[in-house]
Design a protein around this motif. Structure first.
Motif, PDB file in Angstrom:
ATOM      1  N   MET A  60       0.862  -1.182   0.000  1.00 21.89           N
ATOM      2  CA  MET A  60       0.000   0.000   0.000  1.00 21.89           C
ATOM      3  C   MET A  60       0.893   1.225   0.000  1.00 21.89           C
ATOM      4  SD  MET A  60      -3.114  -1.196   0.105  1.00 21.89           S
ATOM      5  CE  MET A  60      -4.102   0.175   0.707  1.00 21.89           C
ATOM      6  N   SER A  61       0.449   2.288  -0.629  1.00 19.53           N
ATOM      7  CA  SER A  61       1.265   3.502  -0.669  1.00 19.53           C
ATOM      8  C   SER A  61       0.393   4.713  -0.433  1.00 19.53           C
ATOM      9  CB  SER A  61       1.978   3.626  -2.010  1.00 19.53           C
ATOM     10  OG  SER A  61       1.083   4.073  -3.007  1.00 19.53           O
ATOM     11  N   THR A  82       7.537   6.325   0.508  1.00 15.85           N
ATOM     12  CA  THR A  82       7.197   5.309  -0.482  1.00 15.85           C
ATOM     13  C   THR A  82       8.490   4.738  -1.057  1.00 15.85           C
ATOM     14  OG1 THR A  82       5.852   4.858  -2.451  1.00 15.85           O
ATOM     15  CG2 THR A  82       7.082   6.921  -2.439  1.00 15.85           C
ATOM     16  N   SER A 135       2.733   0.739  -6.105  1.00 16.72           N
ATOM     17  CA  SER A 135       1.348   0.293  -6.297  1.00 16.72           C
ATOM     18  C   SER A 135       1.125  -0.335  -7.662  1.00 16.72           C
ATOM     19  CB  SER A 135       0.390   1.483  -6.134  1.00 16.72           C
ATOM     20  OG  SER A 135       0.463   2.006  -4.830  1.00 16.72           O
TER      21      SER A 135
END
Length: 616
Positions: A174-175, A222, A235
């Motif tokens: 997940m980002s 990220t 992602s």
């Protein structure tokens, strides 16, 4: 929401399966000496181990910070750090958080060795330290992949930022990227953010990023992937990526590579490209150093890499093959004089005659005469025009490491000392051929068998790329016997060739005879002019460093501050001049203050005395 190592492993596998040799295999035939790392961290045994042939390792690029030297390898703890678990023993060394995170991540993706400069280079061991600095390009080019720690401001901030890492998760990552954005938009946004990080602003990370062929980039909470053929964000589902066919890969431009240097983001031609070198220096010199005296060390990997194709290598950042023209570097905007912080002035290598001694925006156009053997891209405003600017040797230069050491002659190649465009009368050097070019400004172009598709305007020396590199030379002083003269300072004006002001040089009869480009910020401009008028009596001491000539064609305006001044002789056709330095004296040593030109005929009249000069 975790950052998952699964996605990093999938990127690695995708690159290996789809890109193959385009992104290199990370293995080298020789990892010792200047060719690669001397030491590696064994993440399983927690210790330093000697690098061995074909070692497969990960590299780390990060912000060093201002931490104590105790968080590194020194002669004092070197033996202890080679013992099993020695690196994880807090009584021996304290690992900063970013280093700990990197070691854990390397272990989690199934790799055993990592190269981290502060531990894999013995920090207080001079010769070995320097050999590793020279090898920096090869070290990063030889890595399996590079971890880029751009998340924080120093190594205590950690690799991942606010999000934890899941070292065993099989769930999708997940980002914090906005929903609905395309992959292209996400990657563009991440690239813009990376350029605003402290990591990006640092001089040391310039060559680390340039040479790394695969990069796992942590920043902005990220993680992204970059390699020679692709870029992904966390992602993105790379399982749906279309395989790259052999036909497509064959279409990706790939310059001839130097032997044993894997494919990287910094591919190197088999001949010296001064256009590219000017751009590299310009980009690098804007970056920051905690210790300004480290500037040449932070660039040493690039210089070592390029020295395989630059005959004579580099002297304090200037190519020896075209040294006269390389001395003509100019600022684009004000460049600040670098001052040593941790070393004494006598120990630091920051000579005023080298760009390396000045931080800021170097004007790459000021090296056009050093690159005039290359065809320039066609200018929309000035089609079918090529650089006519030549630099001609008039001074014999010698360099020395300090004031008392032996002086060695600077070996400027004859092709650069007196360049001749389109000369087919003389026998061509081995490996060169001449081709008619009836539709261009140069009626004849030349090709060398090392790169048959690339045209040259005249033959230049091509170094055998299979020979060993030439270690960069760090010289503090230049020596010569040359002519000098005093000329009057005239009006100042804003030039179109740069953002720096220029000052006219006048004869005793107040006639225009030349120009200097001043290196000052606007707030200091009036003070500088006043100092010239009072302290220098309105006269400037100038020394000759070379001669030059340029034809009266519009494309040259971008390089000459005097181009549109009424007194400039270029309006009569061929403009011939002497390249001069405005100097100041300190304890018998001359230092560069500014560079400019004086009309050749006038200089012959006023510069009748010769002087032995030592430039510091």
């Amino acid at each position: 929401m975790f950052i998952s190592t699964d996605v990093i492993q999938s990127w690695l596998q995708t690159c290996l399966q789809l890109h193959g040799d385009r992104c290199g295999n990370g293995l080298r035939s020789d990892t010792r000496g200047w060719n690669g790392p001397l030491w590696l961290i064994d993440v399983e045994d927690g210790c330093l181990v000697a690098a061995f042939p074909r070692a497969k390792y990960v590299a780390l690029s990060y912000v060093w910070g201002c931490g104590s030297i105790s968080a590194s390898t020194t002669n004092e703890n070197f033996v202890k750090l080679q013992e099993r678990g020695g690196l994880y023993d807090p009584s021996t060394v304290t690992l900063p958080r970013t280093i700990r995170d990197a070691i854990e991540l390397v272990r989690s993706v199934g790799e055993r060795y990592v190269w981290i400069d502060r531990f894999c280079i013995v920090q207080d061991e001079g010769p070995a330290n320097q050999s590793q600095l020279n090898a920096m390009g090869n070290i990063y080019a030889g890595a399996y992949f590079t971890l880029v720690a751009a998340q924080g401001e120093d190594p205590t901030d950690g690799l991942y930022g606010k999000r934890p890492i899941n070292l065993s998760s099989t769930s999708r990552p997940m980002s914090n990227t906005p929903p609905g954005d395309s992959s292209k938009e996400i990657l563009l946004d991440q690239a813009m953010h990376l350029m605003r990080t402290k990591w990006y602003s640092r001089s040391w990370t310039f060559q680390e990023y340039l040479f790394s062929k695969r990069r796992v980039v942590f920043h902005n909470d990220t993680v992204n992937w970059e390699c020679f053929c692709a870029a992904y964000h966390e992602s993105q589902d790379v399982s749906t990526t279309t395989p790259l066919t052999a036909q497509f890969l064959a279409q990706i431009p790939k310059a001839p590579l130097i032997r044993d240097i894997p494919s990287t983001g910094f591919e190197c031609s088999s001949w010296p490209d001064m256009f590219r070198y000017a751009r590299l220096v310009s980009m690098f010199n804007r970056r920051n150093l905690s210790y300004p005296e480290d500037v040449l060390d932070a660039f040493a990997g690039l210089l070592s890499h390029l020295s395989r194709i630059y005959p004579g290598g580099f002297i304090s950042g200037l190519p020896q093959m075209c040294f006269d023209a390389a001395l003509l570097w100019q600022p684009w905007i004000y460049m600040c004089r670098r001052k040593s912080v941790k070393l004494s002035d006598s120990e630091a290598v920051l000579p005023s005659w080298s760009w390396a001694a000045w931080a800021g925006d170097l004007n790459s156009e000021s090296w056009r005469s050093a690159a005039n053997y290359l065809l320039e891209a066609d200018d929309e405003d000035n089609p079918h025009q090529q650089c006519s600017w030549k630099t001609i040797s008039t001074v014999k230069w010698f360099y020395s490491l300090d004031r008392t050491s032996a002086r060695k002659e600077v070996q400027i190649r004859s092709e650069f000392a007196r360049p001749i465009f389109g000369n087919t009368l003389a026998p061509l050097p081995s490996g060169w051929s001449a081709v008619a070019n009836p539709n261009g400004p140069d009626r004849v172009l030349f090709h060398h068998h090392c790169d048959p598709s690339h045209p040259f305007r005249y033959p230049i020396p091509i170094r055998n790329q299979y020979l060993a590199h030439i270690p960069p030379i760090s010289a503090r002083f230049l020596h010569c016997t040359t002519r000098h003269a005093l000329l009057k300072a005239g009006p100042t004006y804003q030039t179109l060739a740069s953002s720096c002001p220029a000052i006219e040089l006048l004869s005793e009869e107040e006639r225009w005879v030349g120009v200097l480009r001043l290196n000052c910020i606007p707030s200091d401009f009036e003070d500088l002019i006043e100092a010239i008028r009072t302290e220098h009596g309105g006269r400037l001491e100038l020394i000759e460093i070379s001669a030059g000539a340029v034809e009266n064609q519009p494309i040259e305006e971008k390089s000459f501050d005097e181009w549109n001044r009424e007194g400039c002789p270029r309006h009569k056709g061929l403009y011939e001049f002497i390249n001069v330095l405005w100097i100041e004296w300190v304890d018998g040593i001359a230092y560069r203050k500014a560079l400019g030109r004086v009309e050749k005929g006038v200089w012959g009249e006023v510069a009748i005395e010769k002087l032995d000069i030592t430039l510091g």
